[in-house]
Design a protein around this motif. Sequence first.
Motif, PDB file in Angstrom:
ATOM      1  N   GLU A  49     -20.956   6.146  46.014  1.00 44.55           N
ATOM      2  CA  GLU A  49     -21.629   7.236  46.771  1.00 44.55           C
ATOM      3  C   GLU A  49     -21.482   8.096  47.964  1.00 44.55           C
ATOM      4  O   GLU A  49     -21.560   9.385  48.165  1.00 44.55           O
ATOM      5  N   SER A  50     -20.646   6.687  49.049  1.00 42.55           N
ATOM      6  CA  SER A  50     -20.214   7.927  50.125  1.00 42.55           C
ATOM      7  C   SER A  50     -19.137   8.618  48.934  1.00 42.55           C
ATOM      8  O   SER A  50     -18.709   9.738  49.782  1.00 42.55           O
ATOM      9  N   MET A  51     -19.160   9.089  48.425  1.00 35.75           N
ATOM     10  CA  MET A  51     -17.595   9.564  47.644  1.00 35.75           C
ATOM     11  C   MET A  51     -18.136  10.839  46.311  1.00 35.75           C
ATOM     12  O   MET A  51     -17.812  12.033  46.462  1.00 35.75           O
ATOM     13  N   GLY A  52     -19.580  10.743  46.151  1.00 37.30           N
ATOM     14  CA  GLY A  52     -20.346  11.617  45.688  1.00 37.30           C
ATOM     15  C   GLY A  52     -20.345  11.783  44.513  1.00 37.30           C
ATOM     16  O   GLY A  52     -19.993  12.455  43.651  1.00 37.30           O
ATOM     17  N   ILE A  53     -19.205  10.467  43.919  1.00 39.62           N
ATOM     18  CA  ILE A  53     -19.313  10.239  42.236  1.00 39.62           C
ATOM     19  C   ILE A  53     -20.100   9.064  42.009  1.00 39.62           C
ATOM     20  O   ILE A  53     -20.667   7.909  42.475  1.00 39.62           O
ATOM     21  N   SER A  54     -20.258   8.929  40.897  1.00 41.24           N
ATOM     22  CA  SER A  54     -21.374   7.787  39.810  1.00 41.24           C
ATOM     23  C   SER A  54     -20.006   6.502  40.572  1.00 41.24           C
ATOM     24  O   SER A  54     -18.799   6.634  40.623  1.00 41.24           O
ATOM     25  N   THR A  55     -20.480   4.883  39.778  1.00 40.19           N
ATOM     26  CA  THR A  55     -20.223   4.023  39.857  1.00 40.19           C
ATOM     27  C   THR A  55     -18.601   4.086  39.201  1.00 40.19           C
ATOM     28  O   THR A  55     -17.648   3.716  39.578  1.00 40.19           O
ATOM     29  N   GLU A  56     -19.442   4.315  37.671  1.00 40.86           N
ATOM     30  CA  GLU A  56     -18.078   4.286  36.676  1.00 40.86           C
ATOM     31  C   GLU A  56     -17.060   5.250  36.766  1.00 40.86           C
ATOM     32  O   GLU A  56     -16.130   4.852  36.291  1.00 40.86           O
ATOM     33  N   GLU A  57     -17.999   6.243  37.467  1.00 43.92           N
ATOM     34  CA  GLU A  57     -16.639   7.549  37.163  1.00 43.92           C
ATOM     35  C   GLU A  57     -15.465   6.683  38.630  1.00 43.92           C
ATOM     36  O   GLU A  57     -14.011   6.874  38.376  1.00 43.92           O
ATOM     37  N   LEU A  58     -15.982   5.750  39.499  1.00 44.04           N
ATOM     38  CA  LEU A  58     -14.730   5.437  40.495  1.00 44.04           C
ATOM     39  C   LEU A  58     -13.910   4.430  39.791  1.00 44.04           C
ATOM     40  O   LEU A  58     -12.994   4.409  40.297  1.00 44.04           O
ATOM     41  N   LEU A  59     -14.589   3.603  39.099  1.00 39.32           N
ATOM     42  CA  LEU A  59     -13.953   2.298  38.640  1.00 39.32           C
ATOM     43  C   LEU A  59     -12.758   3.362  37.959  1.00 39.32           C
ATOM     44  O   LEU A  59     -12.059   1.896  37.794  1.00 39.32           O
ATOM     45  N   THR A  60     -13.370   3.384  36.279  1.00 36.61           N
ATOM     46  CA  THR A  60     -12.576   4.586  36.437  1.00 36.61           C
ATOM     47  C   THR A  60     -11.212   5.064  36.891  1.00 36.61           C
ATOM     48  O   THR A  60      -9.767   4.899  36.161  1.00 36.61           O
ATOM     49  N   LYS A  61     -11.735   5.477  37.631  1.00 37.75           N
ATOM     50  CA  LYS A  61     -10.127   6.083  38.913  1.00 37.75           C
ATOM     51  C   LYS A  61      -9.691   4.973  39.232  1.00 37.75           C
ATOM     52  O   LYS A  61      -8.326   4.560  39.286  1.00 37.75           O
ATOM     53  N   PHE A  62     -10.004   4.191  39.777  1.00 36.01           N
ATOM     54  CA  PHE A  62      -9.217   2.096  39.880  1.00 36.01           C
ATOM     55  C   PHE A  62      -8.564   1.796  38.790  1.00 36.01           C
ATOM     56  O   PHE A  62      -7.252   1.753  38.958  1.00 36.01           O
ATOM     57  N   LYS A  63      -8.709   1.552  37.495  1.00 28.36           N
ATOM     58  CA  LYS A  63      -8.317   1.864  36.321  1.00 28.36           C
ATOM     59  C   LYS A  63      -7.372   3.074  36.639  1.00 28.36           C
ATOM     60  O   LYS A  63      -5.301   2.479  35.850  1.00 28.36           O
ATOM     61  N   ASN A  64      -7.203   4.229  36.092  1.00 30.37           N
ATOM     62  CA  ASN A  64      -6.396   4.836  35.366  1.00 30.37           C
ATOM     63  C   ASN A  64      -5.466   5.457  36.550  1.00 30.37           C
ATOM     64  O   ASN A  64      -4.522   5.666  36.750  1.00 30.37           O
ATOM     65  N   GLU A  65      -6.044   5.437  37.866  1.00 31.09           N
ATOM     66  CA  GLU A  65      -5.410   6.054  39.214  1.00 31.09           C
ATOM     67  C   GLU A  65      -5.401   5.896  40.200  1.00 31.09           C
ATOM     68  O   GLU A  65      -5.132   7.124  40.680  1.00 31.09           O
ATOM     69  N   GLY A  66      -5.374   4.819  40.540  1.00 28.73           N
ATOM     70  CA  GLY A  66      -5.518   3.954  41.491  1.00 28.73           C
ATOM     71  C   GLY A  66      -5.001   2.959  42.040  1.00 28.73           C
ATOM     72  O   GLY A  66      -4.475   1.771  40.449  1.00 28.73           O
ATOM     73  N   ARG A  67      -4.411   2.057  42.695  1.00 34.76           N
ATOM     74  CA  ARG A  67      -3.489   1.239  43.445  1.00 34.76           C
ATOM     75  C   ARG A  67      -4.811   0.159  44.061  1.00 34.76           C
ATOM     76  O   ARG A  67      -4.752   1.100  45.089  1.00 34.76           O
ATOM     77  N   VAL A  68      -5.394  -1.146  43.835  1.00 29.36           N
ATOM     78  CA  VAL A  68      -6.097  -1.661  44.765  1.00 29.36           C
ATOM     79  C   VAL A  68      -5.085  -3.119  44.825  1.00 29.36           C
ATOM     80  O   VAL A  68      -5.081  -3.823  44.261  1.00 29.36           O
ATOM     81  N   VAL A  69      -5.568  -3.166  46.447  1.00 23.39           N
ATOM     82  CA  VAL A  69      -4.946  -4.503  47.157  1.00 23.39           C
ATOM     83  C   VAL A  69      -6.274  -5.104  47.256  1.00 23.39           C
ATOM     84  O   VAL A  69      -7.280  -4.582  48.024  1.00 23.39           O
ATOM     85  N   THR A  70      -6.206  -6.190  47.155  1.00 22.33           N
ATOM     86  CA  THR A  70      -7.647  -7.392  47.827  1.00 22.33           C
ATOM     87  C   THR A  70      -6.722  -7.870  49.301  1.00 22.33           C
ATOM     88  O   THR A  70      -5.981  -8.636  49.183  1.00 22.33           O
ATOM     89  N   THR A  71      -8.360  -8.335  49.542  1.00 22.18           N
ATOM     90  CA  THR A  71      -7.445  -8.953  50.949  1.00 22.18           C
ATOM     91  C   THR A  71      -9.310 -10.038  51.467  1.00 22.18           C
ATOM     92  O   THR A  71     -10.209  -9.855  50.688  1.00 22.18           O
ATOM     93  N   GLY A  72      -9.507 -11.186  52.305  1.00 15.98           N
ATOM     94  CA  GLY A  72      -9.842 -11.739  52.556  1.00 15.98           C
ATOM     95  C   GLY A  72     -10.266 -13.293  51.875  1.00 15.98           C
ATOM     96  O   GLY A  72      -9.358 -13.125  50.720  1.00 15.98           O
ATOM     97  N   TYR A  73     -11.388 -13.686  52.125  1.00 18.16           N
ATOM     98  CA  TYR A  73     -11.612 -15.070  51.461  1.00 18.16           C
ATOM     99  C   TYR A  73     -11.590 -15.247  49.764  1.00 18.16           C
ATOM    100  O   TYR A  73     -11.674 -15.757  49.415  1.00 18.16           O
ATOM    101  N   GLY A  74     -12.493 -14.138  49.607  1.00 18.00           N
ATOM    102  CA  GLY A  74     -12.974 -14.104  47.695  1.00 18.00           C
ATOM    103  C   GLY A  74     -11.627 -13.073  46.868  1.00 18.00           C
ATOM    104  O   GLY A  74     -11.646 -12.631  45.885  1.00 18.00           O
ATOM    105  N   ARG A  75     -10.400 -12.820  47.482  1.00 20.63           N
ATOM    106  CA  ARG A  75      -9.439 -11.574  47.209  1.00 20.63           C
ATOM    107  C   ARG A  75      -9.226 -12.181  45.830  1.00 20.63           C
ATOM    108  O   ARG A  75      -8.384 -11.935  45.472  1.00 20.63           O
ATOM    109  N   SER A  76      -8.688 -14.098  45.985  1.00 24.81           N
ATOM    110  CA  SER A  76      -8.324 -14.986  45.068  1.00 24.81           C
ATOM    111  C   SER A  76      -9.267 -15.120  43.077  1.00 24.81           C
ATOM    112  O   SER A  76      -8.769 -14.999  42.634  1.00 24.81           O
TER     113      SER A  76
END
Length: 272
Positions: A49-76
């Motif tokens: 929403e903050s980027m002005g795109i749909s959730t599905e579009e952002l998740l596609t970007k995560f998968k196809n053109e993104g690198r994701v690093v997780t942290t915090g209690y739930g990172r694993s």
Amino acid sequence: MIFVGCDLGSTTGKIVVLDENLSVLGSSIVRSSHGPIKTFEKAVEKTAESMGISTEELLTKFKNEGRVVTTGYGRSNLPGYTDEVSEISCHAKGASHLCPSVRTIIDIGGQDCKVISVGPQGKVLDFQMNDKCSAGTGRFFEVMSRVLDIDLTHLAEEALKSKKPCSISKQCSVFAESEVISLVNNSVPLPDIAAGIHESIARRIHGMAFKVGVEEDVALTGGSSNKALRKALEKRLHLPLAELTMDPQLMGALGAALFAKEHYEEEKAQAS
């Protein structure tokens, strides 16, 4: 390419999305839901929403053109995302990116608090963590707010009005709660109780900071970035806290996104 940091904490979930020039494309802070997956889903939706795109579009970007690093209690516990970095390293990386002169970081988490000593480029040199007791954590603030029947923002505002903060000597949140109830029953003014709560937290954090060794500049990260706590810490540490140009709650997610960029560049260099 986009670089994503996802900080799944005990009380909130945060996401920061950076482009290749490390400019912020979008971010979000949401209350933690029933498990890290639900929290992640809520955070992704708000980030999109903050980027002005749909959730599905952002998740596609995560998968196809993104690198994701997780942290915090739930990172694993996030299926499909296995690149993890500790929250201590991420907070150090994020705060140092915004303020390269930072050498001490105080992180107020929902269930723990940390004092981190850092070197150049956010390298962690030493740290102290309080994860056995809620004293000095966001949970402590929430308990005290409930006892006083005010919200967290009001608690900080009242503390700033005090001319004579009361003494709250107990470090344990259970005993401190009883102490505050006693003060209320003795008609101690609300501002003085609120200021005493903030000063008791600052005293606990100062004890941790003394073990690590405080060097300027000092930055406050995490969820409890209210002005009353800043004032109490500055009084206790005898020095001003650095100003960050992004919400302090996002430092872990920002650091994770920066690590995502580093990991991508390292793999790219190895491949060539």
